[in-house]
Design a protein around this motif. Structure first.
Motif, PDB file in Angstrom:
ATOM      1  N   GLY A 114       0.700  -1.115   0.203  1.00  0.00           N
ATOM      2  CA  GLY A 114       0.452  -0.052  -0.344  1.00  0.00           C
ATOM      3  C   GLY A 114       1.048   1.356  -0.301  1.00  0.00           C
ATOM      4  N   GLU A 115       1.761   1.275   0.995  1.00  0.00           N
ATOM      5  CA  GLU A 115       2.703   2.666   0.349  1.00  0.00           C
ATOM      6  C   GLU A 115       3.377   2.568  -0.759  1.00  0.00           C
ATOM      7  OE1 GLU A 115       5.533   2.447   3.998  1.00  0.00           O
ATOM      8  OE2 GLU A 115       3.725   2.535   5.640  1.00  0.00           O
ATOM      9  N   LYS A 116       3.545   1.842  -1.007  1.00  0.00           N
ATOM     10  CA  LYS A 116       4.644   1.373  -2.372  1.00  0.00           C
ATOM     11  C   LYS A 116       3.165   2.451  -3.456  1.00  0.00           C
ATOM     12  CE  LYS A 116       8.703  -0.624  -3.130  1.00  0.00           C
ATOM     13  NZ  LYS A 116       8.863  -2.019  -4.486  1.00  0.00           N
ATOM     14  N   ARG A 117       2.196   1.622  -3.382  1.00  0.00           N
ATOM     15  CA  ARG A 117       1.201   2.569  -4.258  1.00  0.00           C
ATOM     16  C   ARG A 117       1.027   3.746  -4.172  1.00  0.00           C
ATOM     17  NH1 ARG A 117      -0.732  -3.154  -4.009  1.00  0.00           N
ATOM     18  NH2 ARG A 117      -1.099  -2.919  -2.048  1.00  0.00           N
ATOM     19  N   ALA A 118       1.028   4.161  -2.882  1.00  0.00           N
ATOM     20  CA  ALA A 118       0.391   6.053  -2.774  1.00  0.00           C
ATOM     21  C   ALA A 118       1.886   6.236  -2.955  1.00  0.00           C
ATOM     22  CB  ALA A 118       0.597   5.638  -1.443  1.00  0.00           C
ATOM     23  N   HIS A 119       2.838   6.247  -3.203  1.00  0.00           N
ATOM     24  CA  HIS A 119       4.339   7.185  -3.007  1.00  0.00           C
ATOM     25  C   HIS A 119       4.113   6.756  -5.017  1.00  0.00           C
ATOM     26  CE1 HIS A 119       7.908   8.558  -3.615  1.00  0.00           C
ATOM     27  NE2 HIS A 119       7.955   7.189  -4.271  1.00  0.00           N
ATOM     28  N   LEU A 120       3.951   6.186  -5.931  1.00  0.00           N
ATOM     29  CA  LEU A 120       3.608   6.177  -6.957  1.00  0.00           C
ATOM     30  C   LEU A 120       2.913   6.545  -7.730  1.00  0.00           C
ATOM     31  CD1 LEU A 120       4.821   5.278 -10.011  1.00  0.00           C
ATOM     32  CD2 LEU A 120       3.228   2.712  -9.083  1.00  0.00           C
ATOM     33  N   TRP A 121       2.018   7.062  -7.024  1.00  0.00           N
ATOM     34  CA  TRP A 121       0.770   7.879  -6.713  1.00  0.00           C
ATOM     35  C   TRP A 121       1.684   9.633  -7.087  1.00  0.00           C
ATOM     36  CZ3 TRP A 121      -3.412   7.328 -10.394  1.00  0.00           C
ATOM     37  CH2 TRP A 121      -3.546   6.363 -10.571  1.00  0.00           C
ATOM     38  N   GLU A 122       1.770   9.493  -5.635  1.00  0.00           N
ATOM     39  CA  GLU A 122       1.993  11.046  -5.711  1.00  0.00           C
ATOM     40  C   GLU A 122       3.058  11.753  -7.311  1.00  0.00           C
ATOM     41  OE1 GLU A 122       1.537  13.711  -3.601  1.00  0.00           O
ATOM     42  OE2 GLU A 122       0.005  11.811  -2.859  1.00  0.00           O
ATOM     43  N   ASN A 123       4.134  10.014  -7.010  1.00  0.00           N
ATOM     44  CA  ASN A 123       5.388  10.853  -8.930  1.00  0.00           C
ATOM     45  C   ASN A 123       4.392  10.937  -9.716  1.00  0.00           C
ATOM     46  OD1 ASN A 123       7.144  10.330  -6.602  1.00  0.00           O
ATOM     47  ND2 ASN A 123       7.940   7.960  -7.324  1.00  0.00           N
ATOM     48  N   SER A 124       3.255  10.406 -10.154  1.00  0.00           N
ATOM     49  CA  SER A 124       2.442  10.630 -11.072  1.00  0.00           C
ATOM     50  C   SER A 124       1.950  11.769 -10.857  1.00  0.00           C
ATOM     51  CB  SER A 124       1.088   9.617 -11.569  1.00  0.00           C
ATOM     52  OG  SER A 124       0.722   9.627 -12.116  1.00  0.00           O
ATOM     53  N   LYS A 125       1.494  12.299 -10.040  1.00  0.00           N
ATOM     54  CA  LYS A 125       1.032  13.806  -9.565  1.00  0.00           C
ATOM     55  C   LYS A 125       1.397  14.419  -9.982  1.00  0.00           C
ATOM     56  CE  LYS A 125      -2.993  11.693  -7.128  1.00  0.00           C
ATOM     57  NZ  LYS A 125      -3.644  11.872  -5.369  1.00  0.00           N
ATOM     58  N   THR A 126       2.373  14.073  -9.147  1.00  0.00           N
ATOM     59  CA  THR A 126       3.793  15.698  -9.601  1.00  0.00           C
ATOM     60  C   THR A 126       4.498  15.902 -10.609  1.00  0.00           C
ATOM     61  OG1 THR A 126       4.540  14.601  -7.322  1.00  0.00           O
ATOM     62  CG2 THR A 126       6.688  15.834  -8.503  1.00  0.00           C
ATOM     63  N   LEU A 127       4.450  14.400 -11.289  1.00  0.00           N
ATOM     64  CA  LEU A 127       6.051  14.565 -12.620  1.00  0.00           C
ATOM     65  C   LEU A 127       4.403  15.276 -13.751  1.00  0.00           C
ATOM     66  CD1 LEU A 127       7.659  14.117 -14.640  1.00  0.00           C
ATOM     67  CD2 LEU A 127       7.188  11.633 -15.494  1.00  0.00           C
ATOM     68  N   HIS A 128       3.119  15.072 -14.069  1.00  0.00           N
ATOM     69  CA  HIS A 128       2.139  15.086 -14.172  1.00  0.00           C
ATOM     70  C   HIS A 128       1.901  16.647 -14.996  1.00  0.00           C
ATOM     71  CE1 HIS A 128      -1.564  15.790 -16.586  1.00  0.00           C
ATOM     72  NE2 HIS A 128      -1.519  14.495 -17.093  1.00  0.00           N
ATOM     73  N   LYS A 129       2.313  17.139 -13.465  1.00  0.00           N
ATOM     74  CA  LYS A 129       1.616  18.921 -13.287  1.00  0.00           C
ATOM     75  C   LYS A 129       3.077  19.847 -13.552  1.00  0.00           C
ATOM     76  CE  LYS A 129       0.734  22.345  -9.606  1.00  0.00           C
ATOM     77  NZ  LYS A 129       1.576  23.405 -10.000  1.00  0.00           N
TER      78      LYS A 129
END
Length: 412
Positions: A308-323
């Protein structure tokens, strides 16, 4: 004279490679500009899931599909080494002959546990999973309704099975329903969808599409290759995230992305599913995966159940890079982050290749995707984020893109 005509005709038609001449010319024209071959990169050494040595320099990897970063997990590597010692390097046989070892059964049980389904069948590649399952369950006289942007393995499975293929516009629910409505009453129907589409990184409206499919009595197959391990509360994919996994008849996936090794699979609750082991040609007539490979996959899948923690971190990475890329002025394939894939749209292939090379010089590797593999003849720089990318690396990546974009006049 007759002999001469015959010889000339033979000479004119002898080159079976002539059909590839347009592609050969396109590649030649591209390389003549002096750009590095974007399809011939060699990694001299892989240091971690996110860094490798490329062309003699340390390079951040942003194009590997290693979404959950499992390739260097110590437990995964240890499992592979132990299986090599215990079972040797390979099976030298098909699963239905001598090619089923205890690790093959163990990884299939891990898949059943991961998806909470009754049946799991492992193939030697993800491509073979689609090829085998689709071609076996939908044959002559049946109908396959599929998204026009479906992966090549899905299209090839349709062709091999000889079913009637009915494509519809990408992610268009109304268009899908129109196709289903026209299929003769009583005909076998299979709807094939993907959770995440790999070129643009967009997701399918599975909840609505599956409801329509069931309304017309169709079975549903969902390819979750690019969402398994990451999307959904338990990493089971877009179908789980949208609350419709129980309505899916077949889930196809791969080990070569989030799981971090190689192989493909299908899971299902269909009561007759086990007969597939006897009738599916790409399963019956292919050597099984080496025991070391399925041992690593089994360990990885079981660890992904509690990631779960890895999934949450990957979502943060995706949001940051997209923005970050949007704010820098790049045109992206989606208006918001929908997966771990973020595609940057390039003006054309030549400038896309120049941008790819500029990024490589910055120390960043991404995928250059070109027509006809891409939708609408687009040239894309496809970024695949990893749960092991640090927040600092993501900021570095945004800076690399910005500098490269300015250097090749993509920005401004």
């Amino acid at each position: 004279m007759t002999d001469m005509i015959s010889e000339n005709q033979t000479a004119e038609h002898a080159d079976l490679f002539s059909k590839f001449d347009p592609l050969i010319k396109m590649r030649s024209d591209l390389l003549s500009t002096g750009v590095t071959d974007p399809f011939g990169l060699v990694m001299e050494r892989v240091i971690s899931p996110t860094v490798a040595m490329c062309n003699g320099r340390e390079t951040i990897l942003l194009g590997t599909y290693n979404y959950m970063g499992m390739t260097f997990d110590p437990d995964v590597i240890a499992a592979g080494k132990q299986a090599l010692d215990d079972f040797g390097s390979g099976t030298t046989g098909s699963r239905v002959l001598n090619g089923t070892y205890s690790p093959h059964k163990a990884v299939e049980q891990a898949l059943c546990d991961f998806y909470d389904m009754k049946h799991a069948m492992v193939f030697s590649t993800g491509y073979q999973a689609n090829l085998g399952i689709i071609s076996t369950i939908a044959g002559k006289g049946d109908y396959i309704v599929l998204d026009i942007d479906s992966h090549a393995s899905i299209w090839d499975g349709c062709k091999m099975g000889d079913a009637e293929v009915v494509p519809f516009k990408h992610n268009d629910i109304e268009a899908m329903e129109k196709r289903l409505r026209r299929i003769p009453e009583g005909a076998g129907k299979l709807v094939v969808l993907e959770g995440v589409y790999s070129m643009l990184g967009d997701i399918a409206p599975l909840k609505e599409m599956i409801a329509v499919a069931k309304k017309y009595g169709a079975m549903v197959l969902v390819d979750e290759a690019h969402s398994m391990g990451f999307i959904g509360p338990n990493g089971r994919g877009v179908a789980e995230e949208q609350g419709v996994l129980d309505d899916v008849d077949f889930v196809i996936g791969t080990f070569s992305k989030s799981v971090g090794t190689v192989g493909g699979f299908c899971v299902s609750n269909h009561p007759k599913f086990e007969v597939m082991r006897l009738v599916c040609r790409p399963y019956v007539f292919t050597a099984s995966l080496p025991p070391s490979v399925v041992a690593t996959a089994c360990t990885s899948i079981r660890k992904l159940m509690d990631a779960g923690e890895k999934r949450a971190h990957l979502w943060e990475n995706s949001k940051t890079l997209h923005k970050g890329l949007t704010d820098a002025g790049f045109q992206l394939g989606t208006t918001e982050p929908q997966s771990a894939i973020i595609s940057v749209i390039m003006p054309d292939l030549e400038r896309g290749a120049a941008m790819w090379e500029a990024l490589l010089h910055e120390g960043l590797y991404v995928n250059l995707a070109r027509p006809p593999a891409t939708p609408a003849n687009m040239t894309l720089l496809r970024c695949s984020l990893c749960a092991e990318h640090s927040a600092e690396q993501v900021q570095q990546i945004i800076g690399m893109f910005t500098r490269a974009g300015e250097a090749v006049n993509i920005l401004g």
